[in-house]
Structure formats: structure tokens, C-alpha cells
Design an enzyme around this catalytic site. Sequence first.
Site, PDB file in Angstrom:
ATOM      1  N   HIS B  57      -3.647   2.473  -4.485  1.00 43.86           N
ATOM      2  CA  HIS B  57      -3.010   1.333  -5.149  1.00 43.86           C
ATOM      3  C   HIS B  57      -2.163   0.523  -4.174  1.00 43.86           C
ATOM      4  O   HIS B  57      -1.290  -0.231  -4.584  1.00 43.86           O
ATOM      5  CB  HIS B  57      -2.115   1.818  -6.290  1.00 43.86           C
ATOM      6  CG  HIS B  57      -2.797   2.705  -7.266  1.00 43.86           C
ATOM      7  ND1 HIS B  57      -3.894   2.294  -7.986  1.00 43.86           N
ATOM      8  CD2 HIS B  57      -2.561   3.998  -7.635  1.00 43.86           C
ATOM      9  CE1 HIS B  57      -4.294   3.303  -8.770  1.00 43.86           C
ATOM     10  NE2 HIS B  57      -3.514   4.346  -8.566  1.00 43.86           N
ATOM     11  N   HIS B 219      -7.080   3.019 -12.541  1.00 43.62           N
ATOM     12  CA  HIS B 219      -8.020   4.005 -11.997  1.00 43.62           C
ATOM     13  C   HIS B 219      -9.417   3.774 -12.541  1.00 43.62           C
ATOM     14  O   HIS B 219     -10.274   4.652 -12.483  1.00 43.62           O
ATOM     15  CB  HIS B 219      -7.572   5.426 -12.354  1.00 43.62           C
ATOM     16  CG  HIS B 219      -6.136   5.683 -12.077  1.00 43.62           C
ATOM     17  ND1 HIS B 219      -5.169   5.554 -13.046  1.00 43.62           N
ATOM     18  CD2 HIS B 219      -5.498   6.004 -10.929  1.00 43.62           C
ATOM     19  CE1 HIS B 219      -3.987   5.816 -12.494  1.00 43.62           C
ATOM     20  NE2 HIS B 219      -4.152   6.089 -11.229  1.00 43.62           N
TER      21      HIS B 219
END
Lengths: 333, 333
Positions: B57, B219
Site C-alpha cells: 500500500h 486488498h
Amino acid sequence: MKKLINDSRDAVRESLAGFAAAHADLLKLHINPTYVVRADAPISGKVGIVSGGGSGHEPMHAGFVGRGMLDAACPGEIFTSPTPDQMEAATVAVHGGAGVLHIVKNYTGDIMNFEMAAELCAAAGIEVQAVVIDDDVAVQNSLYTAGRRGVGTTVLAEKICGAAAARGCDLARLAALGRKVNGNGRSMGVALSPCTVPAAGKPGFTLGEDEIEMGIGIHGEPGRRRMPLAPARDLAAHMAEAILSDLPFHAGDRVIAMVNGMGGTPLLELYLVYRELDEILRGRQIAIARRLVGNYITSLEMAGCSITLLRADDEMLSLWDDPVLTPALRWGI
Amino acid sequence: MKKLINDSRDAVRESLAGFAAAHADLLKLHINPTYVVRADAPISGKVGIVSGGGSGHEPMHAGFVGRGMLDAACPGEIFTSPTPDQMEAATVAVHGGAGVLHIVKNYTGDIMNFEMAAELCAAAGIEVQAVVIDDDVAVQNSLYTAGRRGVGTTVLAEKICGAAAARGCDLARLAALGRKVNGNGRSMGVALSPCTVPAAGKPGFTLGEDEIEMGIGIHGEPGRRRMPLAPARDLAAHMAEAILSDLPFHAGDRVIAMVNGMGGTPLLELYLVYRELDEILRGRQIAIARRLVGNYITSLEMAGCSITLLRADDEMLSLWDDPVLTPALRWGI
């Protein structure tokens, strides 16, 4: 083609409108002819700096407009040179009485149009000088280019010349500084995937499932060769070797290093490549004095990265450290 | 799978090494257990702030370690929670005598492991409080999550709490501030493409040629629904409506707005989406007081974006404007 746009004909205009709305504290967008200009331009007595080129390479160039870097940027359509009237209007807008420097990437259309704009400005009594960036070691001539292409060193030249102009450097010395930066900067890139110009609707080239293009241009122009995907350390070594042997760089050199994402590459991968580059340069006794890791000169959503190394002297490092306040690069303010 | 990595098992470790080498002026990397920590930690008398979560991320969270934001970040493997021993060690490293705040995104593994770490630290005499971020309006429960997922508001909470801690705010008030930020922040995202976890070697899900996933998780968790690709203005309106109706936001509200790229989306598109968001909010008499446009909380090379809106009061805006100096967010220093 999946893109966050409305109509491909409006994409650049609408994106610029959003960009200007987001950064109204720093800059203004002028339409027809289109350019982005520092909110407080012209700065009386300061040399103005204008760059420009096709869109699709964001944040370059408009993202570097602000204090301590560019005074104006002229965005063309995607992968298309801006027009002389854009460059002329931007030059007039930033002329504070001390002349204007054009920083031009070496593509035939950009060169021709910036030259035409410079002539128009000269006729109107504005002194203009141009610095041409041609730092891509991958190929000598290319699509759209006589000689080497201009890539990552452009970002470094814009920062360093921007700082010098802010210090009060005159036009002749500024042009010489820009040429010194170009003369000491080298770049090379690799593509893992192509990118799609919205108006075209399909990728500009194709690559096999495990194939990469070494030496890719920022518009997807062919590089040195197609080769199989390899570990990052091999790709980094390949690019670094091409760059280091070209200048050539020597043990004891200090460099400003940029590991630049092409647009579609995660930051995780860029830092991993930076680590490889750092190890390669340590092994050669070349010191990374300053660095940038991130997306600075992109090719839409292309996956891949480029490496730029600038052999830096004390003057360049000092100018690099000067304050800069732009949408994409900021420190010290 | 084409990625700039060596071995997928080493990707996080090697990327962190490059990250630490690039930002040695700001932070240090500790290995075994692994965390990134401010170079000058602990700051005596200041509440420490620790966040963390799965890697992939970037720049979140390690890119927000520095002055005025996080004191430490614990990166897990890609899309995998860090372990309690990482969190415990980071907490100990940043404890300057005034306790430590954990900022935790609402994923079951993160929650469980941060709670365990907090207990271990409490046993060692370090006072810890946690703020849980659960701002994603897309779905109520999800893969890996009871309740709403924690996404973009995390970035804003880390900035605002970081500034408050730098001003000397005590732990109890800092935790209350973090909860206020979470309570006033809402997000939603859209994916145009999936992403590939290196160790898996293939995309986590698939999308049709003209299909998108509205309400995607960071995700790749399922969102609200699959729908056909639509113009950016429709996608922005869809996300904005879901966000605005949820809090709900009202005419007269001031917001900090973030248009966040998922990793593979060009900046050109993100600014275009920002323009759409700006127009939607103007139509509702909601003022964008501050904004971020760029890649801040990504999902590897996923194409798409998310919108976060934080209803901000004077305190939050003032803290937002405070100086920050981290790899990914910097101003005023």
C-alpha cells in the site's frame, strides 16, 4: 481501454482544470492558448523559465510550476508537442524584464515549436535562450527524434535552473548552467508493459508475457532491444552500466540519482530498484549525494522505470538543496 | 506476472532496504523485528505514534514516518498483517515517556495483533491507546474485516494526530482526536484492474474487458458491485454520493478531500477525477478546504482510485496545515 476519463478529446483539458483547482495557491491555468503559470508571475527582474511538451508524462511539466522551479509549462495533447502560440504566450506571461529560458526535451516537434516561439518573442523584444535536454543513452536516433531523446535529466535541470533563477542568475549564465546539467546527466528506461493513448484506444506497442523493452522511450518508442523479463538486479545493472559507461562516470563522482516510475509501477518496486542502484554505485565508489524515487516523468500507465544519474558539482548540489514549492516537488518551504 | 523484483520472498525486505537508504536523513529501518522509525526517536515527552499493516500500500505507512506524522511504522508481508513483536518493538522504540498511540486500520489481523502488542507494552509499563479506522462506506463486513474496512482516512488521521502530538497533545486527547477524525471521514474506491501479490503470481481477482469493481477493498476484496466501465464523472458521482449520504455531509461543511490512486493510475486521470469531485461538491455547497491528489494508499499496481472526504473543523484544519516532513508528505519545513 479502461481509463478514468470522460471523452478522450477532453481528457487533457479536464485534467488540467482539476490540477489548477487543486493547486490554486501556487499556479493559474490559462486556456487558449493553454499554459500553466505561477500565480505570482511575472517576477520582476528574475529570468523566467518555461518548459513544456506532450501530456501523459505527469507530473512533468506542469507539476513543477511554482516557487524555485518553472515559471510556466505548456502542455500539449497526449504525447503531442504543444504549439508555438502556447509557448509564446507563456514566455510573455513570465517575462519579468530579465529574459526567459526555455527548457526543451529533444523531440523534433518540441524543438521546432520552441524555436518558432523564441523567434516570435525575440521580435517582440523578449530575449530567449533554450537548453535542449538529450540525456537518453538508449538510442542515438529514434521515432520523433534526431539525436538522443530528452528524458529524466529534464526534471533535474528544471529544479537546478529554477533555483539559480530564484537566486538572481542572469539568462546567459542560466543557459550555461542548464547545458552543464544536460552534459552531466544520463538516463535509460525499461518497460514491462505498454501504455494506451486515449485517442488511439489501444496500446502503442505490445510485449510478450515475459518480455520487456530495454531502453524504452517515454512515448513507447523502441529501445535497444526486447529481452526476457529478468530479476530487478539484472535490469538495474543493465541500465546502470549503459549510463555509467556513456559519460563515463568515475570512482569518486557524486551523483544526483533518480529512480523514476513510468506511471504503473508500485513504489515498492521503485525502492527495490533504488536499492540495487545504490549497491551498484557503491561498488564503483560513486556516491549518491541526493536522490528522487517516485513518479516524476511518466508514460501514462506504463509499467517500468527509468534511472537518471547526474554527475553533480558543489554548485549543482547547493542549487538542488534550495527551497522548492511546486505540486510535485517541495522542500524547504 | 511482470514485476521489478528479484525473488518474491525478498521483495518487501529489499524494498524496505532501498527505502531506508533513500531516506536515511529522516528514518531508520530495524530488522527482526522489522519496523521503520524516526531517526531521532524517541522524542522525550511527546506521545509516540505507531501505525502499520500489510505491505503493498506504499507510501502508506512507512512513507509517513518523520517529523509531524508517524514515529514508526510496522510493515507486514504484502497484504499481510505485521506481527505483535514488530508492533511491540516499534512501540518501545518511540516511547518518550508520554505513552504511544496506535493507529490501526480495521482488519481482523491488524486489530488482533495491535491489541496483543498493546498488552505486552502495558505489561512493560508503557501506556498505549488505539484508534481504529473504519471509514470505507462500501460494505459493512468484508473479507478479513468485521465492520467497515479502514482505508483513506488513515492517511488523514496520521497527519492530523501527528501534528497534535508534535504540539504536545497528551495521549488521551490524541486518541479522542483520532476518533473524531475517523468519525468524520468516509471513503470509497473503484478498481479498473486487479493486482497481483508477488507470492501468488496471478491476479487476486479478474474483471471483464469493460467491467469495474465499485467499492473495491485495498486488498482487492469485493465491493458493492461489478458494473460496466462508465465516464469518470459517473464513477466520481457514484463514489461521492455513497460517501456524502453516509455521514451525512451537509451544505456548509468544509472538507479535506483526497483523490487517491490505487497504484497503476496516471496522475492525469486522478486530477480529472478531482475536477469531477470539485464540481459535485460545489453543487452541494460543500467547500474543499484542503486536498491531496496522488498515490497515498495503494494496492500494488491496481488501476483505479478512491475518494476520501473528511468533514473538518478549525482544529483539524489547523493541524493539517502544521509542518510535516516525511518521504511521502512534506510541507512547511
